[in-house]
Design an enzyme around this catalytic site. Structure first.
Site, PDB file in Angstrom:
ATOM      1  N   TYR A   1     109.335  21.117  -4.729  1.00  0.00           N
ATOM      2  CA  TYR A   1     110.047  19.848  -4.513  1.00  0.00           C
ATOM      3  C   TYR A   1     110.848  19.448  -5.760  1.00  0.00           C
TER       4      TYR A   1
ATOM      5  N   ARG B   1     100.785  16.595  -9.921  1.00  0.00           N
ATOM      6  CA  ARG B   1     100.536  17.896  -9.277  1.00  0.00           C
ATOM      7  C   ARG B   1     101.521  18.898  -9.856  1.00  0.00           C
TER       8      ARG B   1
ATOM      9  N   GLU C   1     105.139  22.830  -5.476  1.00  0.00           N
ATOM     10  CA  GLU C   1     105.522  23.365  -4.145  1.00  0.00           C
ATOM     11  C   GLU C   1     107.042  23.454  -3.942  1.00  0.00           C
TER      12      GLU C   1
ATOM     13  N   GLN D   1      97.264  25.568  12.929  1.00  0.00           N
ATOM     14  CA  GLN D   1      97.859  25.400  14.256  1.00  0.00           C
ATOM     15  C   GLN D   1      98.094  23.952  14.667  1.00  0.00           C
TER      16      GLN D   1
ATOM     17  N   HIS E   1     107.398  26.277  -1.310  1.00  0.00           N
ATOM     18  CA  HIS E   1     107.407  26.465   0.145  1.00  0.00           C
ATOM     19  C   HIS E   1     108.256  27.661   0.549  1.00  0.00           C
TER      20      HIS E   1
HETATM   21  P1  FAD Z   1      86.474  31.769  26.392  1.00  0.00           P
HETATM   22  O1  FAD Z   1      86.493  31.800  24.939  1.00  0.00           O
HETATM   23  O2  FAD Z   1      87.005  32.949  27.103  1.00  0.00           O
HETATM   24  O3  FAD Z   1      84.978  31.494  26.850  1.00  0.00           O
HETATM   25  C1  FAD Z   1      84.566  31.572  28.180  1.00  0.00           C
HETATM   26  C2  FAD Z   1      83.065  31.839  28.224  1.00  0.00           C
HETATM   27  O4  FAD Z   1      82.614  31.709  29.569  1.00  0.00           O
HETATM   28  C3  FAD Z   1      82.674  33.228  27.788  1.00  0.00           C
HETATM   29  O5  FAD Z   1      81.725  33.176  26.756  1.00  0.00           O
HETATM   30  C4  FAD Z   1      82.089  33.872  29.045  1.00  0.00           C
HETATM   31  O6  FAD Z   1      81.008  34.751  28.760  1.00  0.00           O
HETATM   32  C5  FAD Z   1      81.615  32.665  29.806  1.00  0.00           C
HETATM   33  N1  FAD Z   1      81.531  32.867  31.274  1.00  0.00           N
HETATM   34  C6  FAD Z   1      82.509  33.290  32.111  1.00  0.00           C
HETATM   35  N2  FAD Z   1      82.052  33.283  33.385  1.00  0.00           N
HETATM   36  C7  FAD Z   1      80.773  32.846  33.339  1.00  0.00           C
HETATM   37  C8  FAD Z   1      79.771  32.609  34.326  1.00  0.00           C
HETATM   38  N3  FAD Z   1      80.013  32.784  35.623  1.00  0.00           N
HETATM   39  N4  FAD Z   1      78.560  32.189  33.933  1.00  0.00           N
HETATM   40  C9  FAD Z   1      78.298  31.983  32.616  1.00  0.00           C
HETATM   41  N5  FAD Z   1      79.218  32.173  31.642  1.00  0.00           N
HETATM   42  C10 FAD Z   1      80.425  32.597  32.012  1.00  0.00           C
HETATM   43  N6  FAD Z   1      93.203  31.010  19.681  1.00  0.00           N
HETATM   44  C11 FAD Z   1      93.754  30.257  18.764  1.00  0.00           C
HETATM   45  O7  FAD Z   1      93.983  29.082  18.998  1.00  0.00           O
HETATM   46  N7  FAD Z   1      94.067  30.741  17.526  1.00  0.00           N
HETATM   47  C12 FAD Z   1      93.845  32.014  17.206  1.00  0.00           C
HETATM   48  O8  FAD Z   1      94.152  32.425  16.082  1.00  0.00           O
HETATM   49  C13 FAD Z   1      93.245  32.847  18.151  1.00  0.00           C
HETATM   50  N8  FAD Z   1      93.003  34.142  17.874  1.00  0.00           N
HETATM   51  C14 FAD Z   1      92.443  34.926  18.826  1.00  0.00           C
HETATM   52  C15 FAD Z   1      92.217  36.256  18.516  1.00  0.00           C
HETATM   53  C16 FAD Z   1      91.630  37.082  19.447  1.00  0.00           C
HETATM   54  C17 FAD Z   1      91.400  38.510  19.099  1.00  0.00           C
HETATM   55  C18 FAD Z   1      91.262  36.555  20.711  1.00  0.00           C
HETATM   56  C19 FAD Z   1      90.611  37.447  21.742  1.00  0.00           C
HETATM   57  C20 FAD Z   1      91.516  35.245  21.035  1.00  0.00           C
HETATM   58  C21 FAD Z   1      92.116  34.424  20.092  1.00  0.00           C
HETATM   59  N9  FAD Z   1      92.404  33.094  20.372  1.00  0.00           N
HETATM   60  C22 FAD Z   1      92.949  32.310  19.420  1.00  0.00           C
HETATM   61  C23 FAD Z   1      92.250  32.542  21.714  1.00  0.00           C
HETATM   62  C24 FAD Z   1      91.001  31.683  21.844  1.00  0.00           C
HETATM   63  O9  FAD Z   1      89.881  32.411  21.434  1.00  0.00           O
HETATM   64  C25 FAD Z   1      90.908  31.205  23.273  1.00  0.00           C
HETATM   65  O10 FAD Z   1      92.004  30.392  23.566  1.00  0.00           O
HETATM   66  C26 FAD Z   1      89.630  30.425  23.515  1.00  0.00           C
HETATM   67  O11 FAD Z   1      88.513  31.226  23.245  1.00  0.00           O
HETATM   68  C27 FAD Z   1      89.551  29.950  24.960  1.00  0.00           C
HETATM   69  O12 FAD Z   1      88.375  29.227  25.099  1.00  0.00           O
HETATM   70  P2  FAD Z   1      87.605  29.084  26.491  1.00  0.00           P
HETATM   71  O13 FAD Z   1      86.354  28.386  26.157  1.00  0.00           O
HETATM   72  O14 FAD Z   1      88.509  28.496  27.491  1.00  0.00           O
HETATM   73  O15 FAD Z   1      87.304  30.561  26.986  1.00  0.00           O
HETATM   74  P1  NAP Z   2     100.251  35.699  24.966  1.00  0.00           P
HETATM   75  O1  NAP Z   2     100.569  35.063  23.700  1.00  0.00           O
HETATM   76  O2  NAP Z   2     100.609  35.018  26.234  1.00  0.00           O
HETATM   77  O3  NAP Z   2     100.946  37.131  24.925  1.00  0.00           O
HETATM   78  C1  NAP Z   2     100.866  38.023  25.974  1.00  0.00           C
HETATM   79  C2  NAP Z   2     101.803  39.199  25.711  1.00  0.00           C
HETATM   80  O4  NAP Z   2     101.733  40.076  26.798  1.00  0.00           O
HETATM   81  C3  NAP Z   2     103.241  38.807  25.563  1.00  0.00           C
HETATM   82  O5  NAP Z   2     103.789  39.577  24.499  1.00  0.00           O
HETATM   83  C4  NAP Z   2     103.888  39.186  26.887  1.00  0.00           C
HETATM   84  O6  NAP Z   2     105.185  39.522  26.497  1.00  0.00           O
HETATM   85  C5  NAP Z   2     103.007  40.314  27.361  1.00  0.00           C
HETATM   86  N1  NAP Z   2     102.822  40.364  28.819  1.00  0.00           N
HETATM   87  C6  NAP Z   2     102.551  39.341  29.659  1.00  0.00           C
HETATM   88  N2  NAP Z   2     102.411  39.793  30.928  1.00  0.00           N
HETATM   89  C7  NAP Z   2     102.577  41.123  30.874  1.00  0.00           C
HETATM   90  C8  NAP Z   2     102.566  42.148  31.863  1.00  0.00           C
HETATM   91  N3  NAP Z   2     102.343  41.886  33.157  1.00  0.00           N
HETATM   92  N4  NAP Z   2     102.789  43.402  31.476  1.00  0.00           N
HETATM   93  C9  NAP Z   2     103.036  43.701  30.184  1.00  0.00           C
HETATM   94  N5  NAP Z   2     103.070  42.775  29.205  1.00  0.00           N
HETATM   95  C10 NAP Z   2     102.840  41.497  29.563  1.00  0.00           C
HETATM   96  O7  NAP Z   2      98.707  36.001  25.066  1.00  0.00           O
HETATM   97  P2  NAP Z   2      97.679  36.681  24.077  1.00  0.00           P
HETATM   98  O8  NAP Z   2      98.336  37.487  23.020  1.00  0.00           O
HETATM   99  O9  NAP Z   2      96.743  37.370  24.994  1.00  0.00           O
HETATM  100  O10 NAP Z   2      96.976  35.491  23.386  1.00  0.00           O
HETATM  101  C11 NAP Z   2      96.195  34.562  24.136  1.00  0.00           C
HETATM  102  C12 NAP Z   2      96.246  33.232  23.464  1.00  0.00           C
HETATM  103  O11 NAP Z   2      95.499  33.274  22.255  1.00  0.00           O
HETATM  104  C13 NAP Z   2      97.664  32.887  23.111  1.00  0.00           C
HETATM  105  O12 NAP Z   2      98.128  31.835  23.920  1.00  0.00           O
HETATM  106  C14 NAP Z   2      97.631  32.501  21.682  1.00  0.00           C
HETATM  107  O13 NAP Z   2      98.074  31.179  21.487  1.00  0.00           O
HETATM  108  C15 NAP Z   2      96.193  32.596  21.258  1.00  0.00           C
HETATM  109  N6  NAP Z   2      96.197  33.321  19.997  1.00  0.00           N
HETATM  110  C16 NAP Z   2      96.781  32.731  18.945  1.00  0.00           C
HETATM  111  C17 NAP Z   2      96.833  33.386  17.747  1.00  0.00           C
HETATM  112  C18 NAP Z   2      97.457  32.731  16.549  1.00  0.00           C
HETATM  113  O14 NAP Z   2      97.587  33.344  15.532  1.00  0.00           O
HETATM  114  N7  NAP Z   2      97.841  31.494  16.614  1.00  0.00           N
HETATM  115  C19 NAP Z   2      96.300  34.638  17.626  1.00  0.00           C
HETATM  116  C20 NAP Z   2      95.731  35.226  18.744  1.00  0.00           C
HETATM  117  C21 NAP Z   2      95.703  34.557  19.922  1.00  0.00           C
HETATM  118  P3  NAP Z   2     106.318  40.080  27.485  1.00  0.00           P
HETATM  119  O15 NAP Z   2     106.125  39.310  28.750  1.00  0.00           O
HETATM  120  O16 NAP Z   2     107.603  39.835  26.798  1.00  0.00           O
HETATM  121  O17 NAP Z   2     106.030  41.537  27.589  1.00  0.00           O
HETATM  122 FE1  SF4 Z   3      94.505  22.607  10.211  1.00  0.00          FE
HETATM  123 FE2  SF4 Z   3      92.247  22.120  11.530  1.00  0.00          FE
HETATM  124 FE3  SF4 Z   3      93.257  24.603  11.510  1.00  0.00          FE
HETATM  125 FE4  SF4 Z   3      92.140  23.520   9.320  1.00  0.00          FE
HETATM  126  S1  SF4 Z   3      91.128  24.030  11.254  1.00  0.00           S
HETATM  127  S2  SF4 Z   3      94.059  24.615   9.403  1.00  0.00           S
HETATM  128  S3  SF4 Z   3      92.790  21.410   9.503  1.00  0.00           S
HETATM  129  S4  SF4 Z   3      94.207  22.783  12.408  1.00  0.00           S
END
Ligand code: FAD
Ligand code: NAP
Ligand code: SF4
Length: 686
Positions: free
Chosen positions: A167, A215, A165, A340, A253
């Site tokens: 090192y 390693r 890696e 993460q 790295h």
């Molecule tokens: P949600 O996942 O939004 O779940 C809420 C649930 O509540 C839904 O299934 C909905 O149907 C249900 N619900 C709402 N209202 C009602 C009701 N009245 N009755 C019954 N059911 C209801 N996070 C990361 O950490 N890493 C990532 O790489 C990452 N990538 C992402 C990529 C994408 C494309 C997206 C969209 C999200 C990503 N996220 C990622 C974000 C992550 O998925 C969210 O932070 C997470 O799903 C939030 O979890 P939650 O349970 O709070 O809400």
């Molecule tokens: P986010 O990370 O908060 O990004 C939202 C984006 O929208 C920002 O670029 C913001 O930038 C813009 N924005 C916010 N308000 C706006 C407005 N009123 N009008 C126009 N642009 C606006 O949220 P997200 O991309 O929806 O992701 C949601 C969560 O999922 C994130 O917190 C993230 O941690 C998680 N997630 C993580 C990964 C990962 O790889 N780790 C991948 C996907 C999702 P400006 O305000 O500068 O425009």
């Molecule tokens: Fe790290 Fe857990 Fe994500 Fe695996 S799932 S990469 S152990 S944070």
């Protein structure tokens, strides 16, 4: 699957490993402070109890110069023995074996005492190293041997010498960083001399009945790395010097090729271990992006190695081995390789934990106590996204009666969208894991059920956990309701998208959606291993130094503009260890990433923006909105919905007790790490 290869004992002659699973070294942050050793012991104990064959600790330096960070974990004095014995005794009590990893960071050290083969600064540390003198090399070799002997006295079953890696020992091994003209530089015999001397001296002081893992970097993935022939030459010399086993190291790295993030295909580098295995007689440990027992078993059955190293998968599920052995592999909480909560934490100097397993590294703090009798509560969890799933499964595992509702026909919430992003297919494993836990703990799951206050009242629950997540934000831009505007939800569900696209919002989802749009509908995904290697310019034959080749020319399906209002570089909020991969992928595919943008208007022509005082139309067919999200918590009692802090206080005395978690609690900076952790914490406290 019988997993006969993975679960087979390994007889090393002087000792036996109970199976072929090695928990690879991972820095948790707890190694560095003696007062964290009881917690570190609990963390290792849980993994030993879960059946791991051999645990390798996080990196411990043999001396101060070898620190990765100031005051990093060091084993150089008898006064350290007491702390280390806590670890070895905890592992041995559970029938496991443990090796101490000796890590000298060399020029990767983020501290002022750094040394290396030559005085060449690394691109990832701001400290320029001093070239070790001949006397310095001799004392470094002695420090390794002293560290190994102390490890033996502390009860470790062996050591792992970190030689990959990028090192210190890798720095000596490769012309990239070794420009010496003495007997430690020049030819490969000279460049490997320090590593050979270390193995010889370790053997001399520790004797034959002690595991010495080395390693070895099998592909450096940097210019000026080694050739395959040199790597084999090193391996043979180290084998002769007394190495018990080789572990596989992949890439430095500072390499600009990802080696462990989720978009790296599973077992992408395993063929290198197979080649090493054919060249040496001692066992070889295969590693990198192996996260399921099926893949591990297949690799061993094919002869890719004799053991399998999994580091993050054991963070995600300490019971990986026991579940495999008991025919419960479908219950494994699979590492989704997001980095993460583990590596990203380590790089921020925070304690490592796991996105899918918030107990990792907090075994003594986040405890799930079993309840019975009157302590059993009737719990409604609304929302089966990551937050709700975590809450429901932890609460039910403790003995509470849990009903889980979701409005949609499937569990998983937004993870159902995340897993459609190319390279994020692993997110589907988390849904599979939670599904298995819902069944195991007999959660009453009611899908296709939109919950309203009347339904909750009828259920007469003791506790209601609101995990309803978020709604995507729709910014107030003139024309936002036009037919050429889609939300990320529409796009990921397969809505047709034009050839020229503007993506509004460059958070994690904006990046993910851009990557999704680089691919054509119907394109085979996930990408094959060979296509991925071509895309990143990796030659597993290691014909050129470092194993690099010219990357295949990109063929994006669309022209994309990715936009944000903030000035500056895009993607700065992405993870430290994965953000660069996303940025590099988009840049290579010609995505135009613009910061400091104002959105003026949407029309038939596309999107009108202003930037640096200049207004212009982006002539695009489709505008995709990824502008963040807003909490959905209309189920909370009215007084509570006014504010989250107020919510928790005002409802505490009412029946049912309301709790709000995940996106429903706070949408800003929400991620699955927080969602799952909050679910687990609220359920642990019921
Ligand atoms: P949600 O996942 O939004 O779940 C809420 C649930 O509540 C839904 O299934 C909905 O149907 C249900 N619900 C709402 N209202 C009602 C009701 N009245 N009755 C019954 N059911 C209801 N996070 C990361 O950490 N890493 C990532 O790489 C990452 N990538 C992402 C990529 C994408 C494309 C997206 C969209 C999200 C990503 N996220 C990622 C974000 C992550 O998925 C969210 O932070 C997470 O799903 C939030 O979890 P939650 O349970 O709070 O809400
Ligand atoms: P986010 O990370 O908060 O990004 C939202 C984006 O929208 C920002 O670029 C913001 O930038 C813009 N924005 C916010 N308000 C706006 C407005 N009123 N009008 C126009 N642009 C606006 O949220 P997200 O991309 O929806 O992701 C949601 C969560 O999922 C994130 O917190 C993230 O941690 C998680 N997630 C993580 C990964 C990962 O790889 N780790 C991948 C996907 C999702 P400006 O305000 O500068 O425009
Ligand atoms: Fe790290 Fe857990 Fe994500 Fe695996 S799932 S990469 S152990 S944070």
């Amino acid at each position: 699957m019988s997993y006969q290869h993975l679960l087979a004992e390994l007889d090393l002659g002087f000792t036996r490993l109970r199976n072929r699973v090695v928990m690879g070294s991972m820095h948790t942050g707890m190694e560095d402070r003696f007062w964290h050793y009881p917690q570190l012991a609990a963390y290792f104990r849980e993994r030993a109890k879960g059946g791991v064959g051999l645990i390798v600790t996080g990196g411990i330096s043999p001396n101060r110069q070898g620190w990765l960070l100031p005051f990093g974990g060091t084993l150089n004095s008898v006064f350290d023995l007491r702390n280390h014995r806590l670890l070895t005794e905890a592992v041995h009590a559970e029938g496991g074996k443990i090796a101490l990893q000796i890590l000298h960071a060399g020029r990767y050290g983020y501290q002022p005492f750094v040394v290396s083969a030559s005085a060449i600064k690394s691109p990832i540390s701001r400290f320029k190293p001093r070239a070790l003198s001949l006397a310095g090399i001799a004392s470094t070799v002695r420090d390794y041997a002293r560290c190994a002997r102390l490890a033996q006295r502390a009860g470790y079953d062996g050591i792992e010498i970190m030689g990959s890696e990028g090192y210190l020992l890798n720095q000596f091994l490769c012309p990239r960083t070794n420009r010496r003209d003495d007997r430690y530089g020049g030819s490969i015999e000279n460049r490997m001399r320090i590593a050979r001397e270390i193995v010889e001296q370790v053997r001399a002081v520790c004797g034959e009945r002690f595991i010495v893992v080395y390693r070895l970097s099998l592909i450096d993935l940097v210019e000026g790395g080694n050739t395959w022939d040199e790597t084999v030459q090193v391996a043979k010399a180290l084998e002769a010097a007394g190495v018990t086993m080789f572990n596989t190291g992949i890439g430095w790295h500072e390499a600009r090729v990802p080696t462990i993030v989720t978009s790296v295909p599973r077992a992408a580098f395993a063929s290198l271990s197979a080649r090493l295995k054919a060249a040496v007689k001692v066992p070889v440990i295969v590693s990198n992006r192996i996260n399921t027992p099926e893949v591990a078993e297949e690799l061993l059955a094919q002869g890719a190695g004799d053991l399998v190293s999994m580091a993050r998968p054991l963070l995600a599920d300490p019971e990986f081995v026991v579940k495999t052995a008991e025919g419960r592999a479908h219950e494994i909480n699979t590492c989704i390789a997001c980095n993460q909560a583990c590596l990203d934490h380590t790089f921020r100097n925070e304690r490592a934990t796991c996105l899918v397993n918030p107990r990792a590294g907090r075994e003594t703090e986040l405890v799930y106590r079993t309840v019975s009798g009157p302590a059993v509560r009737s719990v409604a969890v609304v929302g089966a996204g990551p937050a709700g799933l975590s809450a429901a499964t932890v609460a039910a595992s403790r003995g509470h009666r849990v009903t889980l509702f979701d409005a949609s026909p499937t569990i998983g919430g937004q993870f159902n969208l995340a897993m459609r992003v190319p390279g994020k297919e692993e997110f589907g494993e988390t849904i599979r894991y939670f599904q298995s836990q819902l069944q195991r703990h007999r959660v009453d799951v009611r899908l296709d059920t939109r919950v309203d206050p009347a339904l909750l009242a009828a259920g007469a629950y003791d506790d209601v956990i609101v995990a309803t997540g978020i709604v995507p934000r729709r910014p107030a831009i003139p024309g936002i309701d036009g037919p050429n505007v889609l939300s990320y939800v529409d796009v990921l569900r397969g809505a047709p998208v034009g050839a020229r696209v503007a993506v509004i919002g460059a958070g994690g989802i904006g990046f993910d959606v851009s990557e999704f749009l680089l691919h054509r509908p119907g394109e085979p995904l996930p990408m094959s291993r060979d296509a991925w290697l071509d895309e990143w310019g990796v030659d597993l034959a290691v014909r050129e130094r470092g194993g690099l080749k010219t990357p295949a020319p990109p063929q994006p399906a669309r022209q994309i503009w990715l936009l944000q209002r903030k000035a500056g570089k895009l993607g700065m909020g992405l993870g430290k260890t994965s953000g660069w991969v996303h940025r590099a992928t988009l840049a290579r595919n010609g995505v135009k990433m613009l910061g400091g943008v104002s959105y003026l208007e949407i029309g038939a022509r596309g999107l009108k923006i202003a930037r640096e005082g200049v207004e212009a139309w982006l002539d695009v067919d489709t505008i995709v909105v990824c502008a963040g999200q807003e909490s959905l918590r209309d189920l909370l009692p009215r007084a509570a919905a006014a504010g989250v802090v107020a919510a928790e206080r005002s409802v505490e005395t009412q029946s049912p007790r309301y709790h709000v978690i995940g996106g429903a609690k706070v949408a800003t900076e929400l991620d699955a790490k927080r969602a799952i952790r909050e679910g687990a914490e609220v359920a642990a406290a019921l």
